[in-house]
Write a protein that holds these residues in place. Structure first.
Motif, PDB file in Angstrom:
ATOM      1  N   ILE A  91      27.315  24.532 -45.177  1.00 44.24           N
ATOM      2  CA  ILE A  91      26.750  25.364 -46.231  1.00 44.24           C
ATOM      3  C   ILE A  91      27.814  24.854 -47.547  1.00 44.24           C
ATOM      4  O   ILE A  91      29.017  25.123 -47.282  1.00 44.24           O
ATOM      5  CB  ILE A  91      26.832  26.698 -46.043  1.00 44.24           C
ATOM      6  CG1 ILE A  91      25.750  27.003 -45.032  1.00 44.24           C
ATOM      7  CG2 ILE A  91      26.301  27.462 -47.328  1.00 44.24           C
ATOM      8  CD1 ILE A  91      25.914  28.533 -44.716  1.00 44.24           C
ATOM      9  N   TRP A  92      27.189  24.142 -48.670  1.00 44.57           N
ATOM     10  CA  TRP A  92      27.994  24.144 -49.953  1.00 44.57           C
ATOM     11  C   TRP A  92      27.193  25.074 -50.821  1.00 44.57           C
ATOM     12  O   TRP A  92      26.105  24.949 -51.557  1.00 44.57           O
ATOM     13  CB  TRP A  92      27.672  22.800 -50.561  1.00 44.57           C
ATOM     14  CG  TRP A  92      28.393  21.655 -49.754  1.00 44.57           C
ATOM     15  CD1 TRP A  92      29.501  21.315 -50.016  1.00 44.57           C
ATOM     16  CD2 TRP A  92      28.010  20.934 -48.459  1.00 44.57           C
ATOM     17  NE1 TRP A  92      30.052  20.365 -49.198  1.00 44.57           N
ATOM     18  CE2 TRP A  92      29.099  20.252 -48.201  1.00 44.57           C
ATOM     19  CE3 TRP A  92      26.726  21.161 -47.776  1.00 44.57           C
ATOM     20  CZ2 TRP A  92      28.922  19.411 -47.113  1.00 44.57           C
ATOM     21  CZ3 TRP A  92      27.004  20.156 -46.865  1.00 44.57           C
ATOM     22  CH2 TRP A  92      27.593  19.248 -46.248  1.00 44.57           C
ATOM     23  N   PRO A  93      28.113  26.357 -51.187  1.00 41.96           N
ATOM     24  CA  PRO A  93      27.510  27.442 -52.116  1.00 41.96           C
ATOM     25  C   PRO A  93      27.185  26.963 -53.535  1.00 41.96           C
ATOM     26  O   PRO A  93      26.398  27.384 -54.091  1.00 41.96           O
ATOM     27  CB  PRO A  93      28.623  28.474 -52.006  1.00 41.96           C
ATOM     28  CG  PRO A  93      29.259  28.555 -50.727  1.00 41.96           C
ATOM     29  CD  PRO A  93      29.194  26.909 -50.526  1.00 41.96           C
ATOM     30  N   ASP A  94      28.024  25.687 -53.703  1.00 40.12           N
ATOM     31  CA  ASP A  94      28.058  25.110 -55.170  1.00 40.12           C
ATOM     32  C   ASP A  94      27.730  23.658 -55.192  1.00 40.12           C
ATOM     33  O   ASP A  94      28.382  22.820 -55.560  1.00 40.12           O
ATOM     34  CB  ASP A  94      29.102  25.542 -56.069  1.00 40.12           C
ATOM     35  CG  ASP A  94      28.849  24.997 -57.445  1.00 40.12           C
ATOM     36  OD1 ASP A  94      27.684  24.720 -58.134  1.00 40.12           O
ATOM     37  OD2 ASP A  94      29.923  25.092 -58.375  1.00 40.12           O
ATOM     38  N   GLY A  95      26.433  23.426 -54.591  1.00 41.20           N
ATOM     39  CA  GLY A  95      26.337  21.808 -54.074  1.00 41.20           C
ATOM     40  C   GLY A  95      26.185  21.154 -55.409  1.00 41.20           C
ATOM     41  O   GLY A  95      26.209  19.799 -55.471  1.00 41.20           O
ATOM     42  N   ALA A  96      25.745  21.719 -56.577  1.00 45.18           N
ATOM     43  CA  ALA A  96      25.546  21.077 -57.967  1.00 45.18           C
ATOM     44  C   ALA A  96      26.970  20.324 -58.310  1.00 45.18           C
ATOM     45  O   ALA A  96      26.966  19.426 -59.031  1.00 45.18           O
ATOM     46  CB  ALA A  96      25.033  21.919 -58.776  1.00 45.18           C
TER      47      ALA A  96
END
Length: 363
Positions: free
Chosen positions: A233-238
């Protein structure tokens, strides 16, 4: 609301059955039957002898080797085909069908309208992601096509990314394009650069990939075919991978499908439907669970609900409510006469693509 369906422009008719033949049985004695046969054999021998001088007078055939003509067939059109993925944005539905991206308006109503379609892409579509005016279509060994969909009447390809292997999953988060491969791992590209620049690569096999509002989640195996899975999981994938410490890894059962809905990561596998959330203790561990009593084939979520398409039994589909708090509940269970290839759901309707290329919408 009555279901609406987009059907092909034409249908081929069924071939005419062959005309019945009649057989006449002629009875004769053995001696009388042999006499006509002898006459026929004699006539054939005489014809062969008289034809020999004529054949001898013909000139010998000269075989001339011909250079094959250059390839002159080009693709000028492609219509319809299986629906591999759908993404809805408001009342607009983006459909990856065959080797095209289609744009359908008014899919919440009784008569969805096809308003635009892309050029023929470099391969069969297998997955689709949409973020703002940008769409990405995974094309298996054809790579990934990134399209500008600002004008829904004429989606256009702005860049093509070659596949490391077979590209089977895509996700978009801001200027980041996430591409999952069957055996060559997860690759992240920066679409702000021209051509897109590769930012990160994680080895292994990508089982599923999902994104919503910049949050990205992936289900991966260490090696192709390995049973053990991990949820990343990347909480801030942007902004990934500039924030490498933000990735979260959770061990989960094998064969999992995922979706991101309202900030939570929903996982469907053989043990049921599980919600992972930052509020769980420890963070991103299993927070809530629901036994769906089927082996999931695909999972899509939106508008606080999820569609779980069952592999076994193959005709069953569950619509599950995913409230911000409280237990998960099955809102509806629907049996379709044919397999569902893809689906989309939001707070106003449901769209499904059935085997055979049919699009059905429900209110």
């Amino acid at each position: 609301m009555q279901p609406a369906q987009i059907t092909p422009h034409s249908q081929l008719g069924q071939p005419m059955p062959p005309a019945p033949s009649r057989r006449v049985l002629i009875r004769c004695r053995p001696a009388s039957c042999r006499r006509p046969l002898r006459g026929i054999a004699a006539a054939a021998a005489l014809a062969a002898l008289t034809a020999l001088p004529m054949f001898g007078a013909w000139p010998a055939r000269t075989v001339v080797a011909q250079t094959p003509p250059p390839e002159s067939l080009t693709v000028v059109d492609q219509m319809w085909g299986p629906i591999s993925a759908m993404v809805g944005v408001g009342d607009r539905l983006y459909v990856a069908q065959g080797a095209r991206l289609l744009v359908v308006d008014g899919w919440h109503g009784a008569a969805p309208t096809l308003v635009g379609r892309s050029p023929v892409l470099a391969g069969p579509s297998v997955d689709l992601a949409v973020d703002g005016d940008r769409a990405a279509v995974a094309l298996w060994t054809g790579g990934v096509a990134v399209l500008d969909v600002a004008d829904p009447r004429a989606p256009r390809v702005v860049t093509m990314i070659p596949a490391h292997e077979a590209a089977n999953r895509v996700a978009l988060a801001g200027d980041r394009l996430w591409v999952g491969h069957t055996g060559n791992g997860l690759v992240v590209y920066d679409l702000a650069s021209d051509p897109p620049r590769e930012l990160m690569s994680i080895g292994g096999q990508v089982n599923d990939l999902a994104a919503e509002d910049g949050r990205v989640a992936a289900v991966m195996a260490q090696t192709a075919g390995a049973p053990a899975r991990r949820l990343l999981i990347w909480p801030d994938g942007a902004n990934a991978p500039s924030l490498p410490d933000e990735v979260v890894e959770v061990a989960i059962p094998h064969g999992s499908e995922i979706a991101v809905v309202d900030g939570s990561v929903v996982v469907a596998n053989g043990v049921g439907l599980t919600v992972h959330d930052a509020a769980a203790q420890p963070a991103w561990s299993a927070l809530r669970q629901l036994d769906i009593a089927c082996r999931p084939l695909s999972l899509v979520a939106g508008g606080g609900r999820a569609i779980v398409t069952c592999d076994i039994p193959h005709s069953l589909t569950h619509v599950v409510r995913i409230p911000p708090t409280g237990p998960l509940t099955i809102q509806a269970s629907v049996s379709f006469p044919r397999w569902i290839e893809s689906a989309w759901i939001d707070d106003a309707g449901v769209a499904v693509g059935l085997v055979g290329g049919g699009l059905r919408t429900y209110g």
